[in-house]
Design an enzyme around this catalytic site. Structure first.
Site, PDB file in Angstrom:
ATOM      1  N   PRO A  88      87.459  97.049  27.261  1.00  0.00           N
ATOM      2  CA  PRO A  88      86.202  96.314  27.032  1.00  0.00           C
ATOM      3  C   PRO A  88      85.353  96.965  25.942  1.00  0.00           C
ATOM      4  O   PRO A  88      84.513  96.309  25.333  1.00  0.00           O
ATOM      5  CB  PRO A  88      85.505  96.380  28.388  1.00  0.00           C
ATOM      6  CG  PRO A  88      86.566  96.667  29.373  1.00  0.00           C
ATOM      7  CD  PRO A  88      87.589  97.496  28.647  1.00  0.00           C
ATOM      8  N   GLU A 115      89.611 102.965  36.289  1.00  0.00           N
ATOM      9  CA  GLU A 115      88.373 102.950  35.487  1.00  0.00           C
ATOM     10  C   GLU A 115      88.680 103.100  34.013  1.00  0.00           C
ATOM     11  O   GLU A 115      87.794 103.048  33.170  1.00  0.00           O
ATOM     12  CB  GLU A 115      87.434 104.075  35.949  1.00  0.00           C
ATOM     13  CG  GLU A 115      87.001 103.988  37.404  1.00  0.00           C
ATOM     14  CD  GLU A 115      86.491 102.581  37.759  1.00  0.00           C
ATOM     15  OE1 GLU A 115      87.037 101.987  38.710  1.00  0.00           O
ATOM     16  OE2 GLU A 115      85.607 102.078  37.034  1.00  0.00           O
ATOM     17  N   ARG A 153     102.062  83.941  16.962  1.00  0.00           N
ATOM     18  CA  ARG A 153     101.999  82.616  16.320  1.00  0.00           C
ATOM     19  C   ARG A 153     101.960  82.712  14.797  1.00  0.00           C
ATOM     20  O   ARG A 153     102.197  81.733  14.096  1.00  0.00           O
ATOM     21  CB  ARG A 153     100.791  81.837  16.840  1.00  0.00           C
ATOM     22  CG  ARG A 153     100.818  81.615  18.366  1.00  0.00           C
ATOM     23  CD  ARG A 153      99.565  80.936  18.872  1.00  0.00           C
ATOM     24  NE  ARG A 153      99.594  79.503  18.583  1.00  0.00           N
ATOM     25  CZ  ARG A 153      98.937  78.941  17.594  1.00  0.00           C
ATOM     26  NH1 ARG A 153      98.182  79.689  16.810  1.00  0.00           N
ATOM     27  NH2 ARG A 153      99.007  77.640  17.405  1.00  0.00           N
ATOM     28  N   ASP A 168      95.227  76.118  12.490  1.00  0.00           N
ATOM     29  CA  ASP A 168      94.623  75.973  13.815  1.00  0.00           C
ATOM     30  C   ASP A 168      93.117  76.028  13.810  1.00  0.00           C
ATOM     31  O   ASP A 168      92.485  76.289  12.813  1.00  0.00           O
ATOM     32  CB  ASP A 168      95.112  77.122  14.689  1.00  0.00           C
ATOM     33  CG  ASP A 168      96.554  76.912  15.036  1.00  0.00           C
ATOM     34  OD1 ASP A 168      97.270  77.894  15.129  1.00  0.00           O
ATOM     35  OD2 ASP A 168      96.939  75.736  15.128  1.00  0.00           O
TER      36      ASP A 168
HETATM   37  C1  4FV Z   1      89.926  94.651  28.940  1.00  0.00           C
HETATM   38  C2  4FV Z   1      89.183  93.689  28.239  1.00  0.00           C
HETATM   39  C3  4FV Z   1      89.642  95.137  30.295  1.00  0.00           C
HETATM   40  C4  4FV Z   1      88.978  97.802  32.056  1.00  0.00           C
HETATM   41  C5  4FV Z   1      89.278  98.735  33.181  1.00  0.00           C
HETATM   42  C6  4FV Z   1      91.281  97.598  32.514  1.00  0.00           C
HETATM   43  C7  4FV Z   1      90.106  96.805  32.053  1.00  0.00           C
HETATM   44  C8  4FV Z   1      90.747  98.603  33.493  1.00  0.00           C
HETATM   45  N1  4FV Z   1      90.921  95.054  28.145  1.00  0.00           N
HETATM   46  N2  4FV Z   1      89.796  93.517  27.020  1.00  0.00           N
HETATM   47  N3  4FV Z   1      88.107  92.998  28.641  1.00  0.00           N
HETATM   48  N4  4FV Z   1      90.337  96.240  30.716  1.00  0.00           N
HETATM   49  O1  4FV Z   1      88.788  94.584  31.001  1.00  0.00           O
HETATM   50  O2  4FV Z   1      90.816  94.352  27.000  1.00  0.00           O
HETATM   51  O3  4FV Z   1      91.359  99.839  33.244  1.00  0.00           O
END
Ligand code: 4FV
Length: 245
Positions: A88, A115, A153, A168
């Site tokens: 994230p 985490e 793609r 697209d």
């Molecule tokens: C995520 C996202 C995501 C966070 C904690 C995996 C999680 C756990 N990855 N984009 N949004 N990853 O939420 O790519 O480890």
């Protein structure tokens, strides 16, 4: 395009990458996908991959050693691999990024769990961090699948001979125009006549106008970075005008 997926759940990738367009692309060798189980790189008999966070706090953190060894096993085969950590905290994934990733001959996608992964992995091995959206998943695996799908793609031949991902949605950052197929009338809803007119220039300006309208209505943020022609700006005025009456 070759993709090595570093994950604690390799089986999650079996069916999504076996079906439909991606499945055929793998069969035809247009993309090579390999899963690498990070747990195979533990050195203790209990194959421990996680531990409690230094400084306390909830949840567990993925240990640095198994991840480091797993990444090094990939880099030992090809030092040019481009290592992407799905998190994230990463940069927002979008069509432009999908296109750029598709130009890398060898990608390693690192999937976190718990985490997240000990931050030293980032400093030591990660070339790029990508987020598929501002929400928290249980793991990076689904994000890795999204990245593989969107990037694949752009690989010539994956979408079939006549199709290219260049046409697209988000191509020059407009949303796509409405699509229709038979039947012409369904429950009183008819297909716009112009689409059956055979008048290709009328059809393409109708499609351009609907793409502009839809983008203006739903994603005005995209319009800001779209390179609009004078014709587009005239169409947008009509759209804005028609909205007011
Ligand atoms: C995520 C996202 C995501 C966070 C904690 C995996 C999680 C756990 N990855 N984009 N949004 N990853 O939420 O790519 O480890």
């Amino acid at each position: 395009m070759r993709v090595d997926i570093l994950t604690l759940f390799p089986d999650m990738f079996s069916s999504p990458l076996r079906e439909s367009i991606l499945g055929k692309a793998v069969e035809r060798g247009l993309i090579q996908i390999r899963t690498i189980n990070i747990r195979d790189f533990t050195s203790d008999k209990h194959k421990v991959v996680d531990d409690t966070p230094y400084g306390g706090g909830q949840g567990m953190v993925m240990k640095v050693e198994p991840v480091a060894r797993a990444i090094e096993s990939v880099k030992s085969q090809n030092s040019d691999v481009w290592t992407v950590y799905l998190t994230p905290q990463g940069g927002p994934f979008n069509q432009d990024l999908a296109r750029r990733l598709s130009t890398h001959p060898h990608l390693a996608l690192l999937c976190g769990r718990y985490e997240g992964i000990d931050d030293r992995v980032r400093d030591l091995f990660v070339d790029e961090e990508i987020s598929i959206g501002d929400y928290v998943l249980t793991g990076g695996e689904l994000a890795a699948m999204v990245v593989i799908d969107a990037a694949s793609r752009f690989i010539p031949g994956v979408l079939g001979s006549d199709r290219s991902a260049e046409e697209d949605s988000f191509f020059n950052s407009l949303l796509e125009y409405p699509q229709y197929t038979r039947p012409f009338e369904f429950r009183g809803c008819c297909v716009p006549e112009v689409l059956l007119s055979g008048n290709h220039s009328a059809i393409s300006s109708w499609r351009r106008k609907e793409a502009l309208r839809r983008t203006w209505m739903r994603r005005p943020d995209l319009l800001v970075k779209a390179n609009l022609s004078e014709e587009d700006k005239k169409l947008l005025e009509e759209i804005r005008g028609s909205k007011d009456d």
